[in-house]
Design a protein around this motif. Structure first.
Motif, PDB file in Angstrom:
ATOM      1  N   ARG A  45       9.330  32.447  75.160  1.00 20.13           N
ATOM      2  CA  ARG A  45      10.679  31.985  74.912  1.00 20.13           C
ATOM      3  C   ARG A  45      10.834  30.260  74.903  1.00 20.13           C
ATOM      4  O   ARG A  45      11.738  29.913  75.207  1.00 20.13           O
TER       5      ARG A  45
ATOM      6  N   VAL B 187       0.707  38.911  73.342  1.00 14.67           N
ATOM      7  CA  VAL B 187      -0.133  39.663  74.254  1.00 14.67           C
ATOM      8  C   VAL B 187       0.051  38.581  75.732  1.00 14.67           C
ATOM      9  O   VAL B 187      -0.604  37.748  75.489  1.00 14.67           O
TER      10      VAL B 187
ATOM     11  N   GLY C  19       5.747  37.358  84.814  1.00 13.51           N
ATOM     12  CA  GLY C  19       4.856  38.527  84.642  1.00 13.51           C
ATOM     13  C   GLY C  19       3.601  38.131  84.160  1.00 13.51           C
ATOM     14  O   GLY C  19       2.447  38.769  84.413  1.00 13.51           O
TER      15      GLY C  19
ATOM     16  N   ASN D  94      11.672  33.613  84.933  1.00  9.24           N
ATOM     17  CA  ASN D  94      13.120  33.997  84.998  1.00  9.24           C
ATOM     18  C   ASN D  94      13.409  35.298  85.657  1.00  9.24           C
ATOM     19  O   ASN D  94      14.607  35.910  85.321  1.00  9.24           O
TER      20      ASN D  94
ATOM     21  N   ILE E 299      10.643  42.172  81.732  1.00  7.17           N
ATOM     22  CA  ILE E 299      11.377  43.062  81.200  1.00  7.17           C
ATOM     23  C   ILE E 299      12.032  43.787  82.412  1.00  7.17           C
ATOM     24  O   ILE E 299      12.900  43.087  82.903  1.00  7.17           O
TER      25      ILE E 299
END
Ligand SMILES: Cc1ncc(C[n+]2csc(CCOP(=O)(O)OP(=O)(O)O)c2C)c(N)n1
Ligand SMILES: [Mg+2]
Length: 351
Positions: free
Chosen positions: A86, A135, A166, A194, A198
């Motif tokens: 992002r 990836v 993550g 964040n 997901i």
């Protein structure tokens, strides 16, 4: 400050703000706010276009603008950015033209990658912004290798290695931090936490007290910051970049933010985020927090704010118009940049 605003105020005096941003602090602030407004407007427009079927996919960075704009403004043209998922706004602040980014999202004939990348994966060599890897985590060890090469070639520059919460569970996180610390490389690791990978919340990602807490185990310093506080992020990133540039070695910054939009256009967070999460995130909206602070200190009169919003809208519309007017890549370009030569068949004498 707007008394109805539920936004958590940024508690800085103007003197503290000046100390965080440096001598040209009001100009930096104005620039930062403009970029944040543009990033926010672009994200909103792209998500709308995706829903209308005009682009295939989009991943917004809404809620992470303070981090991205601070990184873009605090870094120098010698530095390099290895993004996570992002950080496209960092590329824009560092010089990627918005129209070019729009062409890449539409994958049209004017896209430098000729329509072969997914949307949101721009490549911007002049901005020293490396194409994003989908990836998860792989860019961390690539960034570290790149920093090793920079030093080996005696080139200036610090590498900003971005990744999400993550990605801290990837092998590359371990290999990257370890290698960078052992070889004392000029890398600023930026964990854009964040709080979601997901649908996996950060507390299921690690049992450690924080992501920053992992750094000392590798022999480098880790600092956890409020990633919705532009002043704090700018100040700490500037310090980390200066230190790495002067040979002070790597550092890990954990930048706590809120992902205010779905993971991507293929996601529906209402299926997994607890009640109240979005409201908490809205109170920590980095753009609204900076805006409220500037208004409270008479640095963003209503007419100025309206002008900035209108300019962002015009710029975004122009970029979309240009992208939609461009033709798709010509089929015969399909193998350009792929093979050294397009002559068919094996070279003579190889059969
Ligand atoms: C190696 C690998 N495993 C799984 C995926 C699928 N995937 C895409 S994004 C994502 C979550 C990433 O979360 P985080 O690192 O926190 O970044 P964020 O999306 O929150 O910015 C996953 C698991 C992937 N792209 N690569
Ligand atoms: Mg995340």
């Amino acid at each position: 400050m707007n008394p109805d605003s539920a936004v958590e105020p940024l508690s800085y005096t103007p003197e503290e703000a000046a100390a965080a941003l440096g001598p040209e602090w009001t100009a930096t602030l104005e620039k930062a706010y403009r970029w944040m407004a543009l990033g926010r407007a672009f994200d909103a427009r792209m998500q709308g276009l995706q829903r209308q079927g005009r682009i295939g996919f989009y991943g917004a960075a809404t809620g992470q603008e303070a981090v991205n704009v601070a990184a873009g403004l605090a870094s120098t043209s010698d530095d390099w950015v290895f993004p996570g998922l992002r950080e496209q706004l960092v590329a824009l602040v560092r010089g990627l033209p918005l129209e070019e980014y729009a062409h890449s999202i539409f994958g049209d004939a004017l896209d430098p990658a000729r329509g072969r990348q997914m949307p949101c994966h721009p490549t911007a060599r002049p901005a020293h912004y490396v194409s994003m890897s989908s990836v998860i985590g792989t860019q961390i060890s690539q960034a570290v290798g790149f920093a090793y090469a920079l030093r080996h070639r005696r080139e200036r520059g610090v590498v900003l290695a971005f990744f999400g919460d993550g990605a801290t569970s990837s092998n590359d996180f371990h290999a990257g931090l370890n290698f960078a610390a052992v070889f004392d490389l000029p890398v600023v690791f930026c964990c854009a936490n964040n709080q979601w990978a997901i649908s996996v919340p950060a507390e299921r990602q690690t049992a450690a007290a924080s992501f920053a807490a992992k750094a000392p185990a590798y022999g480098l310093e880790g600092r956890q910051l409020d990633g919705t506080d532009f002043f704090a992020v700018y100040r700490e990133l500037s310090m980390a970049l200066r230190s790495a540039r002067a040979g002070g070695g790597p550092v890990l910054l954990e930048l706590r933010t809120y992902r205010l939009t779905p993971h991507s256009s293929s996601d529906d967070p209402r299926r997994y985020q607890p009640a109240g999460w979005a409201e908490e995130g809205a109170r920590r909206d980095p753009v609204a927090r900076l805006e409220a602070w500037m208004q409270a200190h008479d640095l963003l009169p209503a007419d100025r704010r309206a002008k900035i919003a209108a300019a962002a809208d015009t710029t975004v519309r122009a970029a979309v118009r240009a992208a939609e007017a461009a033709p798709p890549p010509a089929p015969e370009t399909l193998t350009e940049d792929v093979y050294a030569s397009r002559s068919s068949g094996p070279a003579e004498g190889t059969e």
